[in-house]
Design an enzyme around this catalytic site. Structure first.
Site, PDB file in Angstrom:
ATOM      1  N   HIS A 208       0.794  -1.231   0.000  1.00 39.98           N
ATOM      2  CA  HIS A 208       0.000   0.000   0.000  1.00 39.98           C
ATOM      3  C   HIS A 208       0.829   1.284   0.000  1.00 39.98           C
ATOM      4  CE1 HIS A 208       1.015  -0.137   4.269  1.00 39.98           C
ATOM      5  NE2 HIS A 208       0.696   1.142   4.319  1.00 39.98           N
TER       6      HIS A 208
HETATM    7  C1  UD1 Z   1      -2.027   5.518   6.049  1.00 45.98           C
HETATM    8  C2  UD1 Z   1      -0.737   5.997   6.713  1.00 45.98           C
HETATM    9  C3  UD1 Z   1       0.333   4.931   6.553  1.00 45.98           C
HETATM   10  C4  UD1 Z   1      -0.149   3.577   7.050  1.00 45.98           C
HETATM   11  C5  UD1 Z   1      -1.441   3.228   6.338  1.00 45.98           C
HETATM   12  C6  UD1 Z   1      -1.994   1.912   6.779  1.00 45.98           C
HETATM   13  C7  UD1 Z   1      -0.144   8.404   6.700  1.00 45.98           C
HETATM   14  C8  UD1 Z   1       0.697   9.404   6.026  1.00 45.98           C
HETATM   15  N1  UD1 Z   1      -0.216   7.184   6.065  1.00 45.98           N
HETATM   16  O1  UD1 Z   1      -1.770   5.416   4.661  1.00 45.98           O
HETATM   17  O2  UD1 Z   1       1.460   5.289   7.316  1.00 45.98           O
HETATM   18  O3  UD1 Z   1       0.829   2.586   6.781  1.00 45.98           O
HETATM   19  O4  UD1 Z   1      -2.376   4.270   6.605  1.00 45.98           O
HETATM   20  O5  UD1 Z   1      -3.100   1.574   6.038  1.00 45.98           O
HETATM   21  O6  UD1 Z   1      -0.715   8.679   7.728  1.00 45.98           O
HETATM   22  N2  UD1 Z   1      -9.251   4.882   2.227  1.00 45.98           N
HETATM   23  C9  UD1 Z   1     -10.454   4.209   2.162  1.00 45.98           C
HETATM   24  N3  UD1 Z   1     -10.935   3.711   3.327  1.00 45.98           N
HETATM   25  C10 UD1 Z   1     -10.278   3.814   4.513  1.00 45.98           C
HETATM   26  C11 UD1 Z   1      -9.046   4.474   4.521  1.00 45.98           C
HETATM   27  C12 UD1 Z   1      -8.544   5.003   3.369  1.00 45.98           C
HETATM   28  O7  UD1 Z   1     -11.075   4.089   1.123  1.00 45.98           O
HETATM   29  O8  UD1 Z   1     -10.786   3.325   5.525  1.00 45.98           O
HETATM   30  C13 UD1 Z   1      -8.715   5.465   0.991  1.00 45.98           C
HETATM   31  C14 UD1 Z   1      -8.496   6.970   1.147  1.00 45.98           C
HETATM   32  O9  UD1 Z   1      -9.639   7.683   0.858  1.00 45.98           O
HETATM   33  C15 UD1 Z   1      -7.374   7.211   0.203  1.00 45.98           C
HETATM   34  C16 UD1 Z   1      -6.560   5.938   0.293  1.00 45.98           C
HETATM   35  O10 UD1 Z   1      -7.419   4.947   0.784  1.00 45.98           O
HETATM   36  O11 UD1 Z   1      -7.825   7.332  -1.117  1.00 45.98           O
HETATM   37  C17 UD1 Z   1      -5.358   6.122   1.171  1.00 45.98           C
HETATM   38  O12 UD1 Z   1      -5.737   6.399   2.521  1.00 45.98           O
HETATM   39  P1  UD1 Z   1      -4.887   7.350   3.491  1.00 45.98           P
HETATM   40  O13 UD1 Z   1      -5.434   7.290   4.855  1.00 45.98           O
HETATM   41  O14 UD1 Z   1      -4.688   8.663   2.853  1.00 45.98           O
HETATM   42  O15 UD1 Z   1      -3.445   6.744   3.510  1.00 45.98           O
HETATM   43  P2  UD1 Z   1      -2.960   5.256   3.607  1.00 45.98           P
HETATM   44  O16 UD1 Z   1      -2.353   4.908   2.297  1.00 45.98           O
HETATM   45  O17 UD1 Z   1      -3.993   4.329   4.149  1.00 45.98           O
END
Ligand code: UD1
Length: 366
Positions: A208
């Site tokens: 991820h």
């Molecule tokens: C975040 C953390 C990362 C951690 C990871 C674990 C930061 C900078 N990054 O990254 O350190 O390893 O979490 O998963 O804090 N999304 C969903 N549903 C959710 C959560 C996210 O659809 O429940 C989508 C978001 O809308 C976005 C993408 O997934 O498009 C990424 O989510 P985001 O929370 O921005 O960062 P992660 O890549 O999950």
């Protein structure tokens, strides 16, 4: 006097770090722990299901910030958490964990309001400032009053950065407390059977990191690597929302879904995931926590990254950093049982929450 303690939970990897501490603090008569969920992760399988597995109550405060750019996320968390501290409940101690955006955001709020703040999992450094987590680690450690570390390399990093010795306390790795707390349930879960997988005859994949999944060229090469290796060993790939979105955007989703030996599943919660990991032959990942869990469980781990903030998993454990083009040769080695047996680093023993509870008792009550 009852001491009010806030524990920040934001994203999936945080939940297994706060759970043991919440349970240990809840048993004390001198404190009242509250969970603040910032809402950085919001899907049920990224949040609520894991809370349930870890036997956590509903969060006492929910900030519901959701997604967004880094600045949006940090800004929204800071405003919402500041409101809690100013208008609803000012804690005697804030505990932030890990390295996500909410960790750094809440630490800043507390530091500016002169609230004592401790960072659990302090001192980890990848040395790679292109990782958003590395920025969060540096910012958080710079302003926290107490730096609770998991390993000697973390202590050294903090000393090198000039943090005073009085702030650095080695407490161990709290993730192992969660595993030990739930090991009975994890064994009983038997997730491999559910997916028709035989013990030690499959690999688990998670990917991820933006550096791996946001760049189409790298994403394509990683998916090709998985397809190639799935011909040697069945792979089960729990697809993170960021990765799923990028696979769809790059027209890879359908291709990846129609492969006999590569099973794509939604992210699963803690107990089934650890049940899959503990019976796996190998793990392919770019996660931070999984590098540690595989070292603890003595399972070969191939980490698709150039660096790690958890070097002890390489020097003492079962982890190896690999480039996409090195995946295949390393999978072959594991299949030939040509892999090191790791040892459990000191204080990765399931008792970290107890040690921290004593430290907090001394800090707030003595
Ligand atoms: C975040 C953390 C990362 C951690 C990871 C674990 C930061 C900078 N990054 O990254 O350190 O390893 O979490 O998963 O804090 N999304 C969903 N549903 C959710 C959560 C996210 O659809 O429940 C989508 C978001 O809308 C976005 C993408 O997934 O498009 C990424 O989510 P985001 O929370 O921005 O960062 P992660 O890549 O999950």
């Amino acid at each position: 006097m009852t001491q009010k303690i806030h524990l920040i939970a934001a994203a999936r990897p945080n939940f297994m770090k706060i759970a043991p501490l919440y349970h240990a603090l809840s048993k004390q008569d001198w404190c009242e722990p509250s969970i603040i969920h910032t809402g950085q992760h919001y899907d049920a399988n990224m949040s609520d299901d894991i809370f349930a597995d870890l036997m956590l109550p509903d969060p006492h405060f929910h900030l519901s910030v959701g997604g967004g750019t880094h600045a949006e996320q940090v800004g929204k968390v800071m405003m919402a958490y500041e409101n809690i501290c100013l208008n609803i409940q000012r804690p005697d101690l804030l505990i932030v964990v890990g390295d996500v955006n909410s960790t750094a955001a809440c630490a800043q709020v507390a530091a500016k309001l002169h609230i004592t703040v401790a960072h659990l999992e302090a001192g980890l450094r990848s040395g790679d400032r292109l990782m958003p987590e590395e920025i969060n680690r540096l910012v958080t450690d710079a302003i926290c009053d107490y730096l609770w570390t998991p390993s000697p390399d973390a202590d050294e990093n903090l000393r090198r950065e000039g943090h005073p010795e009085s702030r650095i306390i080695r407490v161990g790795n709290i993730m192992m407390d969660s595993f030990e707390l739930l090991s009975g349930k994890i064994i009983a879960e038997d997730a491999p059977t559910k997916y028709k997988l035989d013990e030690k005859s499959y690999g688990v994949v998670t990917l991820h990191r933006p550096s791996n999944v946001d760049n189409p060229k790298i994403l394509h090469s990683l998916m090709d690597g998985l397809i190639e290796n799935s011909k040697k060993i069945k792979l089960i790939f729990a697809v993170h929302p960021r990765t799923r979105n990028n696979l769809i955007k790059n027209n890879l989703w359908d291709k990846m879904q129609n492969l006999e030996n590569l099973i794509l599943i939604e992210p699963v919660s803690y107990v089934p995931f650890m049940s899959l990991v503990r019976s796996a032959k190998l793990i392919i990942t770019d996660s931070g926590g999984i590098q540690e869990e595989t070292t603890y469980l003595d399972i070969p781990c191939l980490t698709l990254r150039d660096n790690t903030e958890r070097p002890i998993t390489v020097t003492e454990g079962t982890n190896k950093l690999v480039k996409p083009e090195e995946l295949s040769i390393n999978v072959d080695k594991i299949l030939k049982n040509d892999w090191v047996h790791g040892k459990k680093p000191e204080n990765w023993d399931g008792h970290t929450a107890e040690r921290i509870t004593k430290i907090i008792d001394n800090l707030l009550n003595k």
